[in-house]
Design a protein around this motif. Structure first.
Motif, PDB file in Angstrom:
ATOM      1  N   PHE A  69      -2.373  11.544  -9.866  1.00  0.00           N
ATOM      2  CA  PHE A  69      -1.006  11.143 -10.223  1.00  0.00           C
ATOM      3  C   PHE A  69      -0.394  10.444  -9.031  1.00  0.00           C
ATOM      4  O   PHE A  69      -0.474  10.941  -7.896  1.00  0.00           O
ATOM      5  CB  PHE A  69      -0.156  12.369 -10.587  1.00  0.00           C
ATOM      6  N   LEU A  70       0.234   9.316  -9.284  1.00  0.00           N
ATOM      7  CA  LEU A  70       0.848   8.572  -8.187  1.00  0.00           C
ATOM      8  C   LEU A  70       2.325   8.406  -8.491  1.00  0.00           C
ATOM      9  O   LEU A  70       2.715   8.029  -9.592  1.00  0.00           O
ATOM     10  CB  LEU A  70       0.191   7.192  -8.041  1.00  0.00           C
ATOM     11  N   MET A  71       3.162   8.720  -7.487  1.00  0.00           N
ATOM     12  CA  MET A  71       4.581   8.391  -7.573  1.00  0.00           C
ATOM     13  C   MET A  71       4.869   7.469  -6.411  1.00  0.00           C
ATOM     14  O   MET A  71       4.774   7.865  -5.245  1.00  0.00           O
ATOM     15  CB  MET A  71       5.443   9.640  -7.497  1.00  0.00           C
ATOM     16  N   LEU A  72       5.190   6.229  -6.712  1.00  0.00           N
ATOM     17  CA  LEU A  72       5.407   5.193  -5.705  1.00  0.00           C
ATOM     18  C   LEU A  72       6.895   4.929  -5.702  1.00  0.00           C
ATOM     19  O   LEU A  72       7.468   4.544  -6.720  1.00  0.00           O
ATOM     20  CB  LEU A  72       4.626   3.938  -6.143  1.00  0.00           C
ATOM     21  N   TYR A  73       7.548   5.189  -4.559  1.00  0.00           N
ATOM     22  CA  TYR A  73       9.012   5.159  -4.617  1.00  0.00           C
ATOM     23  C   TYR A  73       9.616   4.571  -3.351  1.00  0.00           C
ATOM     24  O   TYR A  73       8.986   4.525  -2.296  1.00  0.00           O
ATOM     25  CB  TYR A  73       9.542   6.576  -4.824  1.00  0.00           C
ATOM     26  N   ASP A  74      10.825   4.101  -3.493  1.00  0.00           N
ATOM     27  CA  ASP A  74      11.681   3.816  -2.343  1.00  0.00           C
ATOM     28  C   ASP A  74      13.105   4.108  -2.786  1.00  0.00           C
ATOM     29  O   ASP A  74      13.304   4.674  -3.865  1.00  0.00           O
ATOM     30  CB  ASP A  74      11.517   2.380  -1.842  1.00  0.00           C
ATOM     31  N   ALA A  75      14.052   3.829  -1.942  1.00  0.00           N
ATOM     32  CA  ALA A  75      15.427   4.198  -2.269  1.00  0.00           C
ATOM     33  C   ALA A  75      15.849   3.617  -3.619  1.00  0.00           C
ATOM     34  O   ALA A  75      16.640   4.206  -4.352  1.00  0.00           O
ATOM     35  CB  ALA A  75      16.375   3.748  -1.156  1.00  0.00           C
ATOM     36  N   GLN A  76      15.269   2.411  -3.946  1.00  0.00           N
ATOM     37  CA  GLN A  76      15.695   1.736  -5.176  1.00  0.00           C
ATOM     38  C   GLN A  76      15.127   2.405  -6.435  1.00  0.00           C
ATOM     39  O   GLN A  76      15.812   2.547  -7.434  1.00  0.00           O
ATOM     40  CB  GLN A  76      15.280   0.259  -5.152  1.00  0.00           C
ATOM     41  N   GLY A  77      13.837   2.720  -6.425  1.00  0.00           N
ATOM     42  CA  GLY A  77      13.267   3.210  -7.679  1.00  0.00           C
ATOM     43  C   GLY A  77      11.990   4.005  -7.461  1.00  0.00           C
ATOM     44  O   GLY A  77      11.540   4.216  -6.327  1.00  0.00           O
ATOM     45  N   CYS A  78      11.385   4.420  -8.543  1.00  0.00           N
ATOM     46  CA  CYS A  78      10.196   5.270  -8.472  1.00  0.00           C
ATOM     47  C   CYS A  78       9.274   4.901  -9.627  1.00  0.00           C
ATOM     48  O   CYS A  78       9.657   5.062 -10.799  1.00  0.00           O
ATOM     49  CB  CYS A  78      10.627   6.730  -8.550  1.00  0.00           C
ATOM     50  N   ASP A  79       8.074   4.383  -9.336  1.00  0.00           N
ATOM     51  CA  ASP A  79       7.077   4.105 -10.362  1.00  0.00           C
ATOM     52  C   ASP A  79       6.096   5.264 -10.411  1.00  0.00           C
ATOM     53  O   ASP A  79       5.621   5.732  -9.372  1.00  0.00           O
ATOM     54  CB  ASP A  79       6.327   2.801 -10.035  1.00  0.00           C
ATOM     55  N   GLU A  80       5.731   5.635 -11.585  1.00  0.00           N
ATOM     56  CA  GLU A  80       4.964   6.865 -11.759  1.00  0.00           C
ATOM     57  C   GLU A  80       3.838   6.591 -12.743  1.00  0.00           C
ATOM     58  O   GLU A  80       4.081   5.982 -13.788  1.00  0.00           O
ATOM     59  CB  GLU A  80       5.920   7.907 -12.328  1.00  0.00           C
ATOM     60  N   ALA A  81       2.610   7.009 -12.466  1.00  0.00           N
ATOM     61  CA  ALA A  81       1.507   6.796 -13.410  1.00  0.00           C
ATOM     62  C   ALA A  81       0.369   7.754 -13.096  1.00  0.00           C
ATOM     63  O   ALA A  81       0.240   8.251 -11.974  1.00  0.00           O
ATOM     64  CB  ALA A  81       1.020   5.365 -13.336  1.00  0.00           C
ATOM     65  N   GLU A  82      -0.443   7.985 -14.111  1.00  0.00           N
ATOM     66  CA  GLU A  82      -1.649   8.774 -13.883  1.00  0.00           C
ATOM     67  C   GLU A  82      -2.820   7.820 -13.760  1.00  0.00           C
ATOM     68  O   GLU A  82      -3.013   6.953 -14.614  1.00  0.00           O
ATOM     69  CB  GLU A  82      -1.862   9.751 -15.042  1.00  0.00           C
ATOM     70  N   TYR A  83      -3.628   7.960 -12.719  1.00  0.00           N
ATOM     71  CA  TYR A  83      -4.770   7.063 -12.490  1.00  0.00           C
ATOM     72  C   TYR A  83      -6.096   7.789 -12.641  1.00  0.00           C
ATOM     73  O   TYR A  83      -7.090   7.381 -12.041  1.00  0.00           O
ATOM     74  CB  TYR A  83      -4.692   6.464 -11.089  1.00  0.00           C
ATOM     75  N   THR A  84      -6.114   8.864 -13.408  1.00  0.00           N
ATOM     76  CA  THR A  84      -7.337   9.657 -13.527  1.00  0.00           C
ATOM     77  C   THR A  84      -8.517   8.746 -13.866  1.00  0.00           C
ATOM     78  O   THR A  84      -8.469   7.995 -14.840  1.00  0.00           O
ATOM     79  CB  THR A  84      -7.163  10.739 -14.607  1.00  0.00           C
ATOM     80  N   GLY A  85      -9.561   8.814 -13.032  1.00  0.00           N
ATOM     81  CA  GLY A  85     -10.757   7.993 -13.280  1.00  0.00           C
ATOM     82  C   GLY A  85     -10.594   6.552 -12.841  1.00  0.00           C
ATOM     83  O   GLY A  85     -11.533   5.764 -12.958  1.00  0.00           O
ATOM     84  N   ARG A  86      -9.447   6.184 -12.273  1.00  0.00           N
ATOM     85  CA  ARG A  86      -9.243   4.788 -11.869  1.00  0.00           C
ATOM     86  C   ARG A  86      -8.736   4.743 -10.435  1.00  0.00           C
ATOM     87  O   ARG A  86      -7.666   4.241 -10.134  1.00  0.00           O
ATOM     88  CB  ARG A  86      -8.224   4.135 -12.815  1.00  0.00           C
ATOM     89  N   ASP A 113      -9.797   3.106  -7.871  1.00  0.00           N
ATOM     90  CA  ASP A 113      -9.668   1.783  -7.241  1.00  0.00           C
ATOM     91  C   ASP A 113      -8.347   1.126  -7.623  1.00  0.00           C
ATOM     92  O   ASP A 113      -7.663   0.533  -6.781  1.00  0.00           O
ATOM     93  CB  ASP A 113     -10.856   0.910  -7.643  1.00  0.00           C
ATOM     94  N   GLU A 114      -7.996   1.224  -8.884  1.00  0.00           N
ATOM     95  CA  GLU A 114      -6.708   0.686  -9.312  1.00  0.00           C
ATOM     96  C   GLU A 114      -5.564   1.323  -8.530  1.00  0.00           C
ATOM     97  O   GLU A 114      -4.597   0.669  -8.148  1.00  0.00           O
ATOM     98  CB  GLU A 114      -6.487   0.958 -10.802  1.00  0.00           C
ATOM     99  N   LEU A 115      -5.697   2.629  -8.305  1.00  0.00           N
ATOM    100  CA  LEU A 115      -4.665   3.350  -7.565  1.00  0.00           C
ATOM    101  C   LEU A 115      -4.518   2.768  -6.163  1.00  0.00           C
ATOM    102  O   LEU A 115      -3.403   2.466  -5.702  1.00  0.00           O
ATOM    103  CB  LEU A 115      -5.053   4.830  -7.497  1.00  0.00           C
ATOM    104  N   LEU A 116      -5.675   2.597  -5.499  1.00  0.00           N
ATOM    105  CA  LEU A 116      -5.625   2.041  -4.142  1.00  0.00           C
ATOM    106  C   LEU A 116      -4.953   0.675  -4.153  1.00  0.00           C
ATOM    107  O   LEU A 116      -4.120   0.346  -3.296  1.00  0.00           O
ATOM    108  CB  LEU A 116      -7.037   1.916  -3.574  1.00  0.00           C
ATOM    109  N   ALA A 117      -5.319  -0.122  -5.134  1.00  0.00           N
ATOM    110  CA  ALA A 117      -4.746  -1.459  -5.243  1.00  0.00           C
ATOM    111  C   ALA A 117      -3.233  -1.389  -5.412  1.00  0.00           C
ATOM    112  O   ALA A 117      -2.472  -2.114  -4.750  1.00  0.00           O
ATOM    113  CB  ALA A 117      -5.374  -2.197  -6.421  1.00  0.00           C
ATOM    114  N   ALA A 118      -2.795  -0.494  -6.292  1.00  0.00           N
ATOM    115  CA  ALA A 118      -1.360  -0.361  -6.557  1.00  0.00           C
ATOM    116  C   ALA A 118      -0.612  -0.005  -5.285  1.00  0.00           C
ATOM    117  O   ALA A 118       0.470  -0.531  -4.991  1.00  0.00           O
ATOM    118  CB  ALA A 118      -1.133   0.706  -7.620  1.00  0.00           C
TER     119      ALA A 118
END
Lengths: 393, 393, 393, 393, 393
Positions: free
Chosen positions: D53-70, D72-77
């Protein structure tokens, strides 16, 4: 030199036989000392007269003699050979003027001398300004009365001598005297600080046989708990040994602290070459403490076992009572029932057919017996299912 | 100087008789002090009027007098010989103005004076800015009610005086007064800091007779446990003495800490020459703690023994019940069996031969008696094998 | 200024009546706060509305008024006389906006304000960067339900004010308010840090009456144990008080640590002139701990006594059972024996002389009675020797 | 991004149901690891496949997604937005190659990674040379089987990320995720070290509901003790909860030590601005320990109550037995006495007047009945005076 | 090289079978060592002859051989390849001259060598002046007799070797030997200090299976308590395992202290690169201690459960007795009443109408039976309400 005849050993022996009485005497002595000027030297009235033993040695040899009653000769002997080291061993305090001469000759502090005579000190070390040491060790013995009898060994070290005091003629130091008598022993070649170490070490090591005796006794007690004819006084004995183990722990703790303090002393007071041996000593003290701890645990477990066993025996007594009562009390009721005197006829010839007609049946008695047997069988089955019939052993 | 007539001793005596009541009074006094301005001096209503004792001494001699009610004369006497040292001993606080004059004359801090009057302080030492000391000691006594009665001794030291306060006329310091009366005593020759030490030492040493009394009582209790007619209240007494031992430990701990703190004080506050004596004192405190610890262990063992013995006695009661019931209940059943009234004939002349034919056998009764005896023997053998017949003593 | 009408006291009273329910509510509140942003201020729904009390004082005088609901007037009053010191006492948290205004006006940290509202903090001290203090004390009360009810007093100090928060309208501080009302009191003349000390001291001293109440109750329990009609719930009550004593100890420990920490603070935060009073406070904390410890020991002894007494009562019950059974069961057997119906003749006229001839002896019955009496006498003698006949009381 | 379908939750659920089985498995795993090269990564065969599970955030917002099995995509994100902070949450270890890639990408030490996988670590903190932290927290849950189920949360902090590992899909962190989703939350605005703190804080605060559940259960047990139909297994349950409380204490202790160590870390590792929050955390840990201690005390009291109550019930049983037996056994003897068959005449017509003349008295029977009633009355009076007739309830 | 034939394993096996006997032997050995010169090397008479195992390795490979009886060849082999590291493993001490040659060749201190031979040392570390280490570890095993059998592993480290001593042929180090045999293992590539660490780590990790075995046994005991046929010796077994757990704790404590001390050693003695592994080891020691603590708690709870269950069983026995006695004893009295022989006429034809007229009533017997049934029903109702009829299970 011919040693003078030793004084009769009987009084000393009597005293060491009864540590409880000894402790009571100490308690009383303690009470009388309240408010005394510090450094006041008092000798207990039952103190045996002092015997003086001198071992004068160097790497080449060792001269040994008893100077009891001949203190001046002893001083002369020592002064005649100033280059030799010596161990002066004073046993018994029953001669205050001699004690005071020793104090003066060896320049001992009255407070320390008071600690020697009031022989209930904990193990400790004190350093004189001139780096001489005053060491107190306690020699513990497990007596036949299941008590720990502990005597004080007070050690003063000097540049070329060791001076020891004990209130008793008997001690556990012969093993060391023998090592000193042996040609080429390290003891003879090293400085007198090493002899002081060796004395401390021997006393500390002496805790092992004492503890081994306690340990053997504990195992005996363990066997006693499950023995067929357990004695009521067993718990008393368990708790007495517990007291001993606690006492041993209290004796060894200060020994350990004493050695730790010696290790922290400056090298002028204790040379590094001797400290390395004290470090070994320290390990022994730790091990002795460990042993005392585990004995204490064992004894607590023993006491728990004893009490549980006591409760178990009560349980068994109750089971016997319950089984027998439960079986026979109902039976007794039934036979009592048919022992009643309800009349089948009212004495005037009228039949009372409802009054205990069973008694007049041809098979009344055999049927009743069968019923009784069935009741017993039922109860036995119930108790068997509860597991009350099988012994707990 | 002629001492003034002492006030009647009765009220003081009454108070010390009942430490429990005293503690309750203290509790109440405590409650009333909540929220008071710190340093508020309050005197309990039952405080006896103060008696003033002065010992004015130097190496040459010691003048001694009671100045109760004549404080001005006392001040004059002290000021007349400023080169002499003196010990002013104030007993009883029942005169607040006098207390306040003392506070002013000797420049004492109100907080400390409050500690003097609220006499439930732990042993402690406080240092004034001018290196005078404020010492608190507690004098403990084992009373006939099995309680520890402890009174506070407050000591203020000055350059050439020692000022002590206690709330009671009786104390344990006479032994020290006698030493001060003796010509050439060290006490007279040394600075007043040594007298303060001596007071501390006497109070601490006084714990020994107190503990010895407790120890004697513990041994009495030990004997009581195995005595034939054990009293039910024994455990209550054991636990009360346990409370006392715990209390003694709590009294001695602060004494030890106090002395340890004295040893850390700068030499201006306590001269090195006096510290050497405090070091001896420290050993005594440790020994007293040791003693208290071992008493506590003994008492715990006693309580365990008591409870085990209680359970043992129950066991014995149960065994008697079980043996007697087990033997006689089956027998009763059997004899009940043959007390049944099954009829051998039905009243109409018909024989019912199966109804209890045993009753008509010529040897019925003797055979039954033999059977009964065999049953008893069998049971006795069973109980003997179980070890229930032998007493546990 | 005319104080506004106080809100009805009933809800507050209800809450303090049930510390258990309060604790359950706290537990639930705690649970809901999990994961909250630190510094989140939440007020319990049942919190009473805040009342505001102001004491505005200087050496000359003290103006006192309640400003409940009139916070702006309060601020104006304080600002009108900036040279005077004041104590603002906020009781009840049921108005979050007001709390937030206070936080802002007095520049309080959200984390500390959170500690004020979550009123289950241990006693502690925290220092602001500008040397203002945040102190938490706990006021303990021994309730009629045998519980310790403790409320939090939060104290903020400033250069010329003390700000206190409590969740309840009732407290134990009136004694201090009275001191502040008195002309020339030290409280008025000293800096506000001294008032903070006085608050801390009053709360700490308040442990004494609480403990005294516990102590009185313990003595009541002690009497109950030996009373004739012991209640079964007694142990429950003993253990509940034990819980209270343990709780008191847990409350006082942090108080002591808090004061120790205050003593270590730099003089800018706590002036040396105030620290001398905290030192006195420290002694009180130690004494309170001592008291709690000795109460705990007493209660443990009580529980032991209770259990031993329980066992003792069982013992007595068993003895009665055993004595009566042991005496009468054998007798019953004997009389049962002679209730048997063995026939002296076989119904056909033949004598069966061995069948119970005793029944036909002229003195059979009297002799049997004598035998029965002898058996009883023997048993009684046996029980008397065992000490079973004398009561244990 | 669309989260991939989650793996079936069943296996995970099964595992958390049985902490005892889990502990047994851990024990076995532990055994198999003996002698392994340190830093050897082994995954338990029943470990569920990792979900990312990735939560990518800064003061402005927070993107959230599950990358189970992916992965490489997570690293890219993550690399696409290097200026944002992120929280990578790995749940489940059942994919060793992935774990090793993570270890490599985030530059984690094998020994620490081993601690992650062997998830029976105590709470602790370790600092990397580059001031990154490795934190271990334990999330405790009170299960329906009365066990404490605790899972490990391993936290690695980096300059702009937090990386967490847990072996389970379920956790107690949702409350934090929600805070991160909220616009303008502090969590988003502060450095990632603050997120690490927040994780630690949430886990620690989660002990409160766990403890509240334990506390509620303890109160249930309390009610059970005095209930009418007490279950025999109650003590077993009491002791099991005691075990849980002890376990909780053992879990919280290292948490407290961990936070204390964090507070001692240099500011480079933990900024002062975050430490102020850890200080708050520290208070919570202390309070949780306090709670655990008081629970432990309560449970000990409960066990004591249980045992005393057990003994009380026995007492009551014995009283009933004693009263009934004591009343009826003597009566039975008396009626047995008059059931004897001593003959009034010897069968040959000779009167034997001393043999049970009572049986031939006109009022024999009524008088006997009166005597029996008097005996019963006397006994009842005796038992009433002893207090045996009143119930103890 | 062909390893020489190993000596027969039987004697060694015999010794390890009986740790109790072994401990007794140790106790005796200890006693005999009292007063010995420190550093005296003595070998127990039953010590097996030493076997010598050499593993000569570098990053490339590992040569392995047994040199039992061929010490000179061993020395030659080592000297032939001075650039390789080696592990010399000596098992069995039964050859004093060989021991002395080893001591001389490897320059070992007699005091340390004495510690090797007196194999009852606690885990410890000592540093030589040249930064070589002397490490003592203890290998613990849970035997089939429910005892902890612990053997000493003594480790000397040198610049390029590790020298280990153990008194037994069996050990738990094979897992390490296998790692050394594996190509490219870290063990081969790192300095010999790492091998010493690995040995310490393996021994420490070996506590886990030992503890797991103890834990399994504890769970078995738990099941035993509630089993139907509980054995009387169960408590004995519980307490024996308690002893084992305490022993394990005592073994692990010094291990932890040893590792803590290693971590404090200068980097010359233990390189930082190795210390990082010891830190991991330290965590393991803490965890093992934690485990031992929780086992101890579990066992205490078990013992409590056992005792409560014992009391419960007694309770049940008493209930059966009480119910049966209470029901049947009154019934027996009633039927006894009507078994009395009061005469309805005086033998001379005079009617005595008050003597047991019930016996002559037509419905006397049936009415009595009804009364008896009612009494039983009443009692059963009473016991049912008391909850005595329902089983406690």
């Amino acid at each position: 030199m011919a040693p003078s005849a030793p004084p009769p050993a009987a009084p000393a022996a009597e005293r060491t036989d009864a540590p409880a009485a000894e402790r009571a005497a100490e308690r009383q002595a303690r009470t009388q000392r309240v408010g005394q000027k510090p450094g006041t030297l008092t000798v207990r009235p039952d103190a045996p007269p002092p015997r003086l033993f001198l071992m004068l040695y160097d790497a080449q040899g060792c001269d040994e003699a008893e100077y009891t009653g001949r203190y001046d000769e002893l001083l002369a002997a020592v002064r005649a050979q100033p280059e030799r080291r010596y161990w002066l061993d004073v046993r018994g305090y029953g001669d205050l003027p001699l004690i005071e001469r020793l104090m003066e000759n060896f320049n001992l502090h009255p407070l320390q001398m008071e600690d020697v005579l009031n022989d209930d000190q904990r193990a400790k070390v004190e350093v004189f300004d001139d780096n001489r040491l005053f060491l107190v060790s306690r020699m513990a013995e497990f007596t036949a009365d299941l008590e720990i009898d502990d005597d004080q060994l007070s050690i003063f070290t000097g540049p070329n001598y060791v001076l020891t005091f004990q209130d008793d003629y008997e001690d556990c130091l012969d093993v060391l005297r023998n090592r000193l008598r042996v040609a080429n022993s390290q003891l003879r070649q090293r400085p007198s600080a090493y002899l002081a170490y060796a004395l401390t070490d021997v006393v500390l090591d002496h805790y092992y046989p004492t503890m081994a005796a306690v340990g053997d006794y504990i195992e005996e007690l363990e066997d006693g708990i499950f023995g067929a004819r357990r004695e009521r006084r067993l718990l008393g004995r368990i708790l007495r040994v517990k007291k001993d183990v606690v006492r041993l722990r209290r004796l060894v703790y200060p020994e350990r602290d004493k050695i730790a303090e010696i290790l922290r002393l400056p090298d002028e007071a204790v040379p590094e070459a001797v400290k390395v041996y004290y470090r070994d000593c320290y390990d022994h003290a730790i091990q002795a403490l460990d042993l005392a701890e585990s004995y204490r645990d064992n004894i607590s477990s023993l006491a728990d076992l004893f009490l549980s066993d006591q409760s178990n025996r009560m349980n068994e007594v109750m089971k016997v009572l319950t089984i027998i009562s439960s079986i026979f009390i109902p039976l007794s009721f039934i036979v009592g029932l048919y022992g009643m005197n309800f009349q089948h006829d009212d004495g005037h010839g009228h039949l009372l057919p409802l009054n205990m007609p069973e008694l007049y049946k041809p098979l009344g008695y055999p049927i009743l017996l069968v019923i009784l047997v069935l009741i017993v069988a039922g109860q036995l089955y119930y108790f068997w299912r509860k597991g009350w019939l099988s012994s707990d052993d």
